[in-house]
Design a protein around this motif. Structure first.
Motif, PDB file in Angstrom:
ATOM      1  N   PHE A 118       0.865  -1.180   0.000  1.00  0.00           N
ATOM      2  CA  PHE A 118       0.000   0.000   0.000  1.00  0.00           C
ATOM      3  C   PHE A 118       0.900   1.228   0.000  1.00  0.00           C
ATOM      4  CE2 PHE A 118      -2.085  -3.493   2.002  1.00  0.00           C
ATOM      5  CZ  PHE A 118      -3.442  -3.371   1.742  1.00  0.00           C
ATOM      6  N   THR A 119       0.713   2.135  -0.971  1.00  0.00           N
ATOM      7  CA  THR A 119       1.528   3.349  -1.013  1.00  0.00           C
ATOM      8  C   THR A 119       0.646   4.559  -1.263  1.00  0.00           C
ATOM      9  OG1 THR A 119       2.005   2.973  -3.355  1.00  0.00           O
ATOM     10  CG2 THR A 119       3.665   2.235  -1.799  1.00  0.00           C
ATOM     11  N   ASP A 120       1.087   5.690  -0.706  1.00  0.00           N
ATOM     12  CA  ASP A 120       0.381   6.949  -0.923  1.00  0.00           C
ATOM     13  C   ASP A 120       0.578   7.395  -2.368  1.00  0.00           C
ATOM     14  OD1 ASP A 120      -0.513   7.240   1.745  1.00  0.00           O
ATOM     15  OD2 ASP A 120       1.435   8.065   2.331  1.00  0.00           O
ATOM     16  N   GLN A 121      -0.488   7.913  -2.942  1.00  0.00           N
ATOM     17  CA  GLN A 121      -0.482   8.450  -4.299  1.00  0.00           C
ATOM     18  C   GLN A 121      -1.228   9.785  -4.227  1.00  0.00           C
ATOM     19  OE1 GLN A 121       0.626   5.781  -6.521  1.00  0.00           O
ATOM     20  NE2 GLN A 121       1.093   7.372  -7.972  1.00  0.00           N
ATOM     21  N   GLY A 122      -0.600  10.773  -3.580  1.00  0.00           N
ATOM     22  CA  GLY A 122      -1.301  12.025  -3.335  1.00  0.00           C
ATOM     23  C   GLY A 122      -2.428  11.774  -2.354  1.00  0.00           C
ATOM     24  N   ALA A 123      -3.654  12.172  -2.728  1.00  0.00           N
ATOM     25  CA  ALA A 123      -4.830  11.926  -1.883  1.00  0.00           C
ATOM     26  C   ALA A 123      -5.363  10.511  -2.062  1.00  0.00           C
ATOM     27  CB  ALA A 123      -5.924  12.933  -2.210  1.00  0.00           C
ATOM     28  N   HIS A 124      -4.763   9.758  -2.971  1.00  0.00           N
ATOM     29  CA  HIS A 124      -5.198   8.393  -3.260  1.00  0.00           C
ATOM     30  C   HIS A 124      -4.224   7.382  -2.672  1.00  0.00           C
ATOM     31  CE1 HIS A 124      -7.645   9.683  -7.071  1.00  0.00           C
ATOM     32  NE2 HIS A 124      -8.077  10.249  -5.965  1.00  0.00           N
TER      33      HIS A 124
END
Length: 167
Positions: A118-124
């Motif tokens: 699981f990785t952050d993608q901005g607000a996603h």
């Protein structure tokens, strides 16, 4: 699925792996919770029109999730995930397999190793699931069983749940 959310389904027959990347319009902690809490998994983890019912759940290293996907006629399709390693909100690894109602692995269907991140993608949030099989034949078996369509439908259900949880 919203058209702006990433969905990659890549089968590598030489490595006997399936890599699924999927973007969700929610923060990583919430997506993590949806993958790691049975009360949330039961709300989305099956392709439409199936539903999910947890029989037993212990999200810890050495723990497991034993559950059934249930079709509209009431037929139960049992599975089990055995958790190997867990790094909270970053990922986990384990083994996945089809079982009977008691949790005994079905030796006639492919068992796989999963590595979930699981990785952050901005607000996603971007999830990546690498599923390793014992052979190209095992990978082909699950593809022939409708894995790509089933995953797409299942992950669309997670989109719907995330909308409800963030409203």
């Amino acid at each position: 699925m919203k058209p702006d959310l990433r969905f990659d389904f890549v089968a590598d027959m030489q490595k006997s792996t399936l890599t699924v990347r999927r973007e969700f319009a929610a923060k990583r902690q919430l997506v993590w919770d949806c993958y790691t809490k049975c009360e949330l998994l039961d709300q989305w983890y099956a392709p439409k029109p199936l539903t999910t019912k947890t029989k037993s759940f212990d999200f810890n290293e050495g723990g497991h999730w034993h559950f059934a996907m249930i079709d509209p006629n009431g037929t139960h399709y049992w599975s089990r995930t055995d958790y190997e390693t867990i790094t909270p909100i970053d990922g986990y690894t384990g083994y996945d397999g089809f079982t009977d109602e008691t949790g005994v692995i079905n030796p006639n269907l492919p068992r796989s190793h999963i590595a979930m991140t699981f990785t952050d993608q901005g607000a996603h949030t971007l999830t990546e699931t690498v599923v390793s099989y014992n052979s190209p034949e095992d990978l082909q078996t699950v593809i022939d069983m409708g894995m790509e369509e089933g995953m797409a439908s299942t992950l669309e259900r997670l989109d719907e749940l995330l909308v409800k949880l963030t409203a």
